[in-house]
Design a protein around this motif. Structure first.
Motif, PDB file in Angstrom:
ATOM      1  N   ASN A   1      -1.531  -4.175   8.209  1.00  0.00           N
ATOM      2  CA  ASN A   1      -2.217  -5.468   8.255  1.00  0.00           C
ATOM      3  C   ASN A   1      -2.999  -5.457   9.561  1.00  0.00           C
ATOM      4  N   PRO A   2      -4.263  -5.011   9.553  1.00  0.00           N
ATOM      5  CA  PRO A   2      -4.903  -4.540  10.787  1.00  0.00           C
ATOM      6  C   PRO A   2      -5.360  -5.614  11.763  1.00  0.00           C
ATOM      7  N   LEU A   3      -5.593  -6.839  11.309  1.00  0.00           N
ATOM      8  CA  LEU A   3      -6.208  -7.842  12.171  1.00  0.00           C
ATOM      9  C   LEU A   3      -5.154  -8.775  12.759  1.00  0.00           C
ATOM     10  N   PHE A   4      -5.176  -8.925  14.074  1.00  0.00           N
ATOM     11  CA  PHE A   4      -4.234  -9.833  14.722  1.00  0.00           C
ATOM     12  C   PHE A   4      -4.539 -11.284  14.366  1.00  0.00           C
ATOM     13  N   THR A   5      -5.739 -11.541  13.871  1.00  0.00           N
ATOM     14  CA  THR A   5      -6.110 -12.893  13.445  1.00  0.00           C
ATOM     15  C   THR A   5      -5.756 -13.158  11.983  1.00  0.00           C
TER      16      THR A   5
ATOM     17  N   THR B   1       7.812  -3.141 -11.482  1.00  0.00           N
ATOM     18  CA  THR B   1       7.675  -3.987 -10.303  1.00  0.00           C
ATOM     19  C   THR B   1       8.660  -3.531  -9.233  1.00  0.00           C
ATOM     20  N   CYS B   2       8.139  -3.255  -8.046  1.00  0.00           N
ATOM     21  CA  CYS B   2       8.968  -2.804  -6.922  1.00  0.00           C
ATOM     22  C   CYS B   2       9.157  -3.953  -5.933  1.00  0.00           C
ATOM     23  N   GLY B   3       9.900  -3.714  -4.871  1.00  0.00           N
ATOM     24  CA  GLY B   3      10.136  -4.742  -3.874  1.00  0.00           C
ATOM     25  C   GLY B   3       8.873  -5.121  -3.124  1.00  0.00           C
ATOM     26  N   GLN B   4       8.780  -6.395  -2.728  1.00  0.00           N
ATOM     27  CA  GLN B   4       7.653  -6.844  -1.908  1.00  0.00           C
ATOM     28  C   GLN B   4       7.791  -6.323  -0.480  1.00  0.00           C
ATOM     29  N   LEU B   5       6.666  -6.367   0.223  1.00  0.00           N
ATOM     30  CA  LEU B   5       6.608  -5.940   1.614  1.00  0.00           C
ATOM     31  C   LEU B   5       5.971  -7.060   2.421  1.00  0.00           C
ATOM     32  N   VAL B   6       6.543  -7.389   3.596  1.00  0.00           N
ATOM     33  CA  VAL B   6       6.014  -8.439   4.464  1.00  0.00           C
ATOM     34  C   VAL B   6       5.609  -7.806   5.785  1.00  0.00           C
ATOM     35  N   ILE B   7       4.330  -8.012   6.190  1.00  0.00           N
ATOM     36  CA  ILE B   7       3.792  -7.351   7.380  1.00  0.00           C
ATOM     37  C   ILE B   7       3.116  -8.391   8.267  1.00  0.00           C
ATOM     38  N   PRO B   8       3.609  -8.610   9.484  1.00  0.00           N
ATOM     39  CA  PRO B   8       2.978  -9.552  10.411  1.00  0.00           C
ATOM     40  C   PRO B   8       1.571  -9.102  10.810  1.00  0.00           C
ATOM     41  N   PRO B   9       0.756 -10.015  11.347  1.00  0.00           N
ATOM     42  CA  PRO B   9      -0.604  -9.663  11.766  1.00  0.00           C
ATOM     43  C   PRO B   9      -0.613  -8.514  12.772  1.00  0.00           C
ATOM     44  N   GLY B  10      -1.507  -7.558  12.565  1.00  0.00           N
ATOM     45  CA  GLY B  10      -1.688  -6.453  13.480  1.00  0.00           C
ATOM     46  C   GLY B  10      -0.634  -5.373  13.392  1.00  0.00           C
TER      47      GLY B  10
ATOM     48  N   MET C   1      -5.874  -4.930   3.574  1.00  0.00           N
ATOM     49  CA  MET C   1      -4.944  -4.004   4.222  1.00  0.00           C
ATOM     50  C   MET C   1      -5.527  -2.597   4.145  1.00  0.00           C
ATOM     51  N   PHE C   2      -4.922  -1.683   4.912  1.00  0.00           N
ATOM     52  CA  PHE C   2      -5.176  -0.254   4.784  1.00  0.00           C
ATOM     53  C   PHE C   2      -3.894   0.397   4.274  1.00  0.00           C
ATOM     54  N   VAL C   3      -4.028   1.423   3.407  1.00  0.00           N
ATOM     55  CA  VAL C   3      -2.860   2.107   2.854  1.00  0.00           C
ATOM     56  C   VAL C   3      -3.084   3.615   2.909  1.00  0.00           C
ATOM     57  N   TYR C   4      -2.027   4.312   3.291  1.00  0.00           N
ATOM     58  CA  TYR C   4      -2.037   5.776   3.374  1.00  0.00           C
ATOM     59  C   TYR C   4      -0.696   6.272   2.865  1.00  0.00           C
ATOM     60  N   SER C   5      -0.654   7.475   2.289  1.00  0.00           N
ATOM     61  CA  SER C   5       0.621   8.012   1.823  1.00  0.00           C
ATOM     62  C   SER C   5       0.733   9.496   2.141  1.00  0.00           C
ATOM     63  N   ARG C   6       1.980   9.936   2.216  1.00  0.00           N
ATOM     64  CA  ARG C   6       2.280  11.350   2.428  1.00  0.00           C
ATOM     65  C   ARG C   6       3.308  11.777   1.392  1.00  0.00           C
ATOM     66  N   THR C   7       2.956  12.784   0.588  1.00  0.00           N
ATOM     67  CA  THR C   7       3.859  13.337  -0.418  1.00  0.00           C
ATOM     68  C   THR C   7       4.201  14.761  -0.002  1.00  0.00           C
ATOM     69  N   GLN C   8       5.498  15.064   0.108  1.00  0.00           N
ATOM     70  CA  GLN C   8       5.875  16.388   0.576  1.00  0.00           C
ATOM     71  C   GLN C   8       7.223  16.799  -0.003  1.00  0.00           C
ATOM     72  N   ASN C   9       7.500  18.120   0.086  1.00  0.00           N
ATOM     73  CA  ASN C   9       8.769  18.662  -0.391  1.00  0.00           C
ATOM     74  C   ASN C   9       9.775  18.704   0.757  1.00  0.00           C
ATOM     75  N   PRO C  10      11.005  19.132   0.509  1.00  0.00           N
ATOM     76  CA  PRO C  10      12.008  19.132   1.585  1.00  0.00           C
ATOM     77  C   PRO C  10      11.653  20.012   2.774  1.00  0.00           C
TER      78      PRO C  10
END
Length: 267
Positions: free
Chosen positions: A37-41, A64-73, A108-117
Motif C-alpha cells: 500500500n505505497p502511499l502514506f496518504t 476465496t482466501c483470507g483477506q489482507l489488511v495493510i496500513p498506509p505506506g 496497490m503494487f503486487v509481486y510474487s516469488r515462486t520457487q522450489n525447496p
C-alpha cells in the motif's frame, strides 16, 4: 477495477485489482506474494484474495482466501498455501488481489516469488486488470531438448469473467507454423469463465516430437468480434521454460500489441 494502459510487461503496476498469472503449492514449488500500500496518504487497505485453480489442479475453480489488511505506506506478504488454506499438493492457478472497499478504487503494487525447496524458481509481477486484453498474444524463446540438460516448455491459458475460445500456433524462427493446439481437425479450444488450463510440454500438445529452440507461441481468441478483436473476452497466456534437472524455471507472459480492449474489468 480499471487501470492505465500497459503494453506487454510494463512498468505500470499500480491498480485496485491485480492479477498474478500463476501461483503454486506443489511438491516442487511454493509461492509467496508481496502486497504494498505505497502511499502514506492512502487509507488502510483491505484486499480480497481469490485463487482460481487450473482445470488439472487439486480443486479446480475459484477459491476465496483470507483477506489482507495493510496500513498506509506499508507492505504485507503471505504464502499462498497458508492464505488459501490449501491441503495436499498439486495446487496451482492464478491469483486476484483486489481492493475490498465498495468503490474498489484503492490501489496497490503486487509481486510474487515462486520457487522450489532449493530456492530455484522465478519471480512474477502482479499485472493490473487494465493491462489484460483479448488481443493476440505472443510468447517467445520456447524450447525443448533431451539433453545434456533437458528443457521443457509449459504453457497456460486463463479466462476471467467470460468464456474464451482460442487456438495456439507454434511458429519457428522464420515465422512458419510448425504445430497447433488443438491439432487438426479441431479448430479451437474452450474455457468457461474463471478457468485455467496447463499444457505440460506445449510441443507434445501440438503433436511434435524431437528437439526445438527459438519457437514462439501465438495465442488467439477466436470468439466472434464486432470490431477487430477489441470485443474478444479478456484472457491471459504465459509459458514457463524449465530444466528437468534442477526444475529451475522462468516465466514469460503472453505479450500483446497494446491494451485497448474495452472490457478491462474482472467482474
Amino acid at each position: 477495477l480499471l487501470a492505465g494502459t500497459a503494453i506487454a510487461q510494463s512498468t505500470i503496476g499500480y491498480g485496485s485489482a491485480i492479477v498474478v498469472p500463476v501461483v503454486a503449492h506443489t511438491v516442487s514449488f511454493d509461492t509467496e506474494v508481496f502486497v504494498q500500500n505505497p502511499l502514506f496518504t492512502s487509507p488502510t487497505l483491505t484486499v480480497n484474495v481469490t485463487l482460481v485453480e487450473a482445470t488439472t489442479a487439486a480443486v479446480p475453480g475459484p477459491k476465496t482466501c483470507g483477506q489482507l489488511v495493510i496500513p498506509p505506506g506499508e507492505s504485507a506478504s503471505f504464502v499462498v498455501a497458508t492464505q488459501c488454506s490449501l491441503v495436499g499438493p498439486n495446487h496451482f492457478g492464478y491469483l486476484v488481489v483486489q481492493d475490498a472497499a465498495a468503490e474498489a478504487v484503492n490501489g496497490m503494487f503486487v509481486y510474487s516469488r515462486t520457487q522450489n525447496p532449493q530456492a530455484i524458481g522465478f519471480s512474477i509481477e502482479g499485472f493490473p486488470a487494465g493491462s489484460l486484453t483479448g488481443q493476440s498474444q505472443r510468447v517467445n524463446g520456447l524450447k525443448r531438448s533431451a539433453g545434456p540438460i533437458p528443457y521443457q516448455s509449459n504453457c497456460f491459458v486463463a479466462s476471467f469473467e467470460k468464456p474464451v475460445d482460442y487456438i495456439i500456433r507454434l511458429r519457428n524462427s522464420g515465422g512458419g507454423v510448425i504445430g497447433t493446439v488443438p491439432q487438426p481437425p479441431a479448430t479451437s479450444l474452450h474455457l468457461e469463465p474463471h478457468q485455467m488450463i496447463r499444457y505440460l510440454d506445449i510441443f507434445a500438445a501440438a503433436g511434435l516430437a524431437g528437439d526445438f529452440s527459438n519457437v514462439s507461441a501465438q495465442i488467439n481468441a477466436v470468439n466472434p468480434s464486432s470490431v477487430g478483436n477489441r470485443d474478444h473476452p479478456l484472457f491471459a497466456s504465459f509459458c514457463t521454460v524449465q530444466d528437468n534437472v534442477s526444475f529451475g524455471a522462468d516465466f514469460r507472459i503472453g505479450k500483446s500489441f497494446n491494451a485497448w480492449d474495452a472490457t478491462h474489468a474482472l467482474n
